[in-house]
Design a protein around this motif. Structure first.
Motif, short mmCIF file in Angstrom:
data_model
loop_
_atom_site.label_atom_id
_atom_site.label_comp_id
_atom_site.label_asym_id
_atom_site.label_seq_id
_atom_site.Cartn_x
_atom_site.Cartn_y
_atom_site.Cartn_z
N ALA A 61 -17.73 -28.05 67.66
CA ALA A 61 -16.66 -27.71 66.71
C ALA A 61 -16.58 -28.73 65.58
O ALA A 61 -16.38 -28.37 64.42
CB ALA A 61 -15.33 -27.63 67.44
N GLU A 62 -16.78 -30.01 65.90
CA GLU A 62 -16.72 -31.05 64.87
C GLU A 62 -17.95 -30.97 63.96
O GLU A 62 -17.84 -31.14 62.74
CB GLU A 62 -16.63 -32.42 65.51
CG GLU A 62 -16.63 -33.59 64.53
CD GLU A 62 -15.47 -33.57 63.54
OE1 GLU A 62 -15.55 -34.25 62.51
OE2 GLU A 62 -14.47 -32.85 63.81
N ARG A 63 -19.10 -30.71 64.51
CA ARG A 63 -20.29 -30.55 63.68
C ARG A 63 -20.13 -29.37 62.73
O ARG A 63 -20.52 -29.43 61.55
CB ARG A 63 -21.52 -30.34 64.57
CG ARG A 63 -21.93 -31.57 65.37
CD ARG A 63 -23.12 -31.30 66.25
NE ARG A 63 -24.29 -30.89 65.47
CZ ARG A 63 -25.44 -30.51 66.01
NH1 ARG A 63 -25.58 -30.46 67.34
NH2 ARG A 63 -26.46 -30.16 65.25
N LYS A 64 -19.53 -28.29 63.24
CA LYS A 64 -19.31 -27.11 62.40
C LYS A 64 -18.33 -27.44 61.27
O LYS A 64 -18.51 -27.02 60.13
CB LYS A 64 -18.79 -25.96 63.25
CG LYS A 64 -18.55 -24.68 62.47
CD LYS A 64 -18.04 -23.58 63.38
CE LYS A 64 -17.77 -22.30 62.60
NZ LYS A 64 -17.25 -21.22 63.47
N ARG A 65 -17.27 -28.18 61.60
CA ARG A 65 -16.27 -28.54 60.58
C ARG A 65 -16.91 -29.37 59.47
O ARG A 65 -16.67 -29.14 58.28
CB ARG A 65 -15.14 -29.32 61.23
CG ARG A 65 -14.00 -29.70 60.27
CD ARG A 65 -12.87 -30.39 61.01
NE ARG A 65 -13.19 -31.77 61.33
CZ ARG A 65 -12.87 -32.81 60.57
NH1 ARG A 65 -12.23 -32.62 59.42
NH2 ARG A 65 -13.17 -34.03 60.94
N ARG A 66 -17.74 -30.33 59.83
CA ARG A 66 -18.40 -31.15 58.82
C ARG A 66 -19.37 -30.33 57.98
O ARG A 66 -19.48 -30.52 56.76
CB ARG A 66 -19.14 -32.30 59.51
CG ARG A 66 -18.21 -33.28 60.21
CD ARG A 66 -18.97 -34.49 60.71
NE ARG A 66 -18.11 -35.40 61.46
CZ ARG A 66 -18.41 -36.67 61.69
NH1 ARG A 66 -19.55 -37.18 61.24
NH2 ARG A 66 -17.58 -37.44 62.37
N ALA A 67 -20.09 -29.43 58.65
CA ALA A 67 -21.05 -28.58 57.91
C ALA A 67 -20.32 -27.70 56.91
O ALA A 67 -20.77 -27.51 55.77
CB ALA A 67 -21.86 -27.74 58.88
N GLN A 68 -19.17 -27.15 57.31
CA GLN A 68 -18.40 -26.30 56.40
C GLN A 68 -17.84 -27.12 55.24
O GLN A 68 -17.80 -26.65 54.10
CB GLN A 68 -17.27 -25.60 57.16
CG GLN A 68 -17.73 -24.53 58.13
CD GLN A 68 -18.35 -23.34 57.42
OE1 GLN A 68 -18.20 -23.18 56.22
NE2 GLN A 68 -19.07 -22.52 58.16
N PHE A 69 -17.42 -28.33 55.52
CA PHE A 69 -16.94 -29.20 54.44
C PHE A 69 -18.06 -29.45 53.43
O PHE A 69 -17.84 -29.40 52.21
CB PHE A 69 -16.46 -30.53 55.03
CG PHE A 69 -16.00 -31.51 53.99
CD1 PHE A 69 -14.70 -31.48 53.51
CD2 PHE A 69 -16.87 -32.47 53.48
CE1 PHE A 69 -14.26 -32.37 52.53
CE2 PHE A 69 -16.45 -33.37 52.51
CZ PHE A 69 -15.15 -33.32 52.03
N GLN A 70 -19.26 -29.72 53.92
CA GLN A 70 -20.38 -29.95 53.02
C GLN A 70 -20.73 -28.71 52.20
O GLN A 70 -21.14 -28.82 51.04
CB GLN A 70 -21.60 -30.42 53.81
CG GLN A 70 -21.50 -31.86 54.29
CD GLN A 70 -22.83 -32.36 54.84
OE1 GLN A 70 -23.24 -31.96 55.92
NE2 GLN A 70 -23.50 -33.20 54.09
N GLN A 71 -20.58 -27.53 52.81
CA GLN A 71 -20.83 -26.31 52.06
C GLN A 71 -19.87 -26.20 50.88
O GLN A 71 -20.26 -25.89 49.75
CB GLN A 71 -20.70 -25.09 52.97
CG GLN A 71 -21.85 -24.90 53.94
CD GLN A 71 -23.15 -24.54 53.24
OE1 GLN A 71 -23.15 -23.77 52.27
NE2 GLN A 71 -24.26 -25.09 53.70
N HIS A 72 -18.59 -26.46 51.15
CA HIS A 72 -17.59 -26.41 50.08
C HIS A 72 -17.88 -27.45 49.00
O HIS A 72 -17.82 -27.17 47.81
CB HIS A 72 -16.19 -26.64 50.65
CG HIS A 72 -15.59 -25.42 51.26
ND1 HIS A 72 -15.02 -24.41 50.53
CD2 HIS A 72 -15.51 -25.04 52.56
CE1 HIS A 72 -14.58 -23.47 51.35
NE2 HIS A 72 -14.87 -23.82 52.58
N ALA A 73 -18.22 -28.66 49.44
CA ALA A 73 -18.50 -29.72 48.48
C ALA A 73 -19.72 -29.38 47.63
O ALA A 73 -19.72 -29.64 46.41
CB ALA A 73 -18.71 -31.03 49.23
#
Length: 290
Positions: A124-136
């Motif tokens: 779940a944490e890896r997914k959250r970071r990946a989604q943040f990077q997508q937005h960035a």
């Protein structure tokens, strides 16, 4: 027929007949009733046509209004991006709002303990970071000049991205939101020696009274320059930097002013606010004497 009737009944019958004759006399003739009926029918058909025409006009108007609502700035072929491409609010997890288009991450073999530890994070944490990077990635693509190229996230490092131009240049981009250490809230511009070496320094006040400093300096090579901007937000130190492409001997294709404008954008600050409230990096530590 009234000859054999009593006088009183005969008078009543005459009165009734007289009243009937007067009533009939006031009615239009049979010949006159036909045009009136025809006229009334034509009016009803006309009203029906007007009703249908009005309905069609309303539908057409709704279609035109809908198409105009989708247009952005009057430009042909441009439409409003779907809600899924928006920046998450400060209290909203980026994983719940996936931007479009999806940016395939760049894989770089880990070179530090921090990068190696990412693989051990809960899914779940890896997914959250990946989604943040997508937005960035999507947002930085909008805010930085086209000369930086298409920006994609680098896997295993939430603070690193990569811009690649059509002619093959590759620029490393750092977007770091790290819990604050013990350093000052802002950094001053260095001495005039910076300008003598071809560098530059600009300062600006971002929304909320935040002081930001942008430097453009020589790095790793006497021919290439790096541009960055730093500031303090909430409980975090923010750093946005564009590195040169050393292999192509190309300096970072972004100025101090362009970076300051990017970090002052409300969408960028919204993303910073989320990362400040939901940290993804470790606190910066300073080793005395080193």
């Amino acid at each position: 027929m009234t000859a054999n009737m009593p006088e009183a009944d005969r008078r009543n019958a005459l009165l009734v007949r007289d009243a009937m004759e007067r009533t009939v006399a006031e009615l239009p003739s049979v010949h006159d009733l036909v045009p009136a009926a025809v006229t009334q029918g034509r009016r009803r058909r006309a009203r029906a046509r007007l009703t249908i025409a009005a309905g069609v006009a309303c539908v057409a108007g709704a279609v035109v209004f809908g198409s105009q609502t989708l247009a952005v700035g009057g430009g042909a072929g441009r439409t409003v991006r779907p809600a899924a491409s928006r920046t998450p609010s400060p209290h909203e997890s980026p994983e719940s709002v996936r931007p479009e288009p999806y940016r395939t991450p760049v894989h770089i073999d880990p070179t530090s303990d921090d990068e190696r530890s990412v693989a051990d994070l809960p899914p779940a944490e890896r997914k959250r970071r990946a989604q943040f990077q997508q937005h960035a990635s999507v947002l930085l693509d909008k805010l930085l000049p086209d000369s930086v190229g298409l920006i994609r996230p680098v896997d295993l490092d939430v603070s690193r991205y990569q811009g690649q131009t059509e002619d093959g240049k590759v620029f490393t981009i750092v977007f770091s939101v790290r819990p604050s250490g013990d350093g000052p809230d802002s950094r001053p511009c260095p001495s005039a020696a910076l300008a003598a070496k071809g560098g530059s320094c600009k300062q600006a006040t971002l929304p909320g009274g935040i002081k930001a400093t942008s430097l453009r300096v020589l790095t790793d090579s006497p021919e290439t320059m790096r541009t960055d901007v730093r500031f303090r937000y909430g409980h975090s130190d923010i750093d946005l930097a564009v590195e040169p492409d050393l292999d192509a001997r190309a300096s970072a294709p972004v100025t101090n002013e362009q970076l300051l404008a990017a970090v002052g954008d409300s969408r960028f600050l919204d993303l910073v606010r989320y990362a400040d409230e939901h940290p993804m990096q470790k606190r910066q530590t300073t080793i005395a004497g080193g």
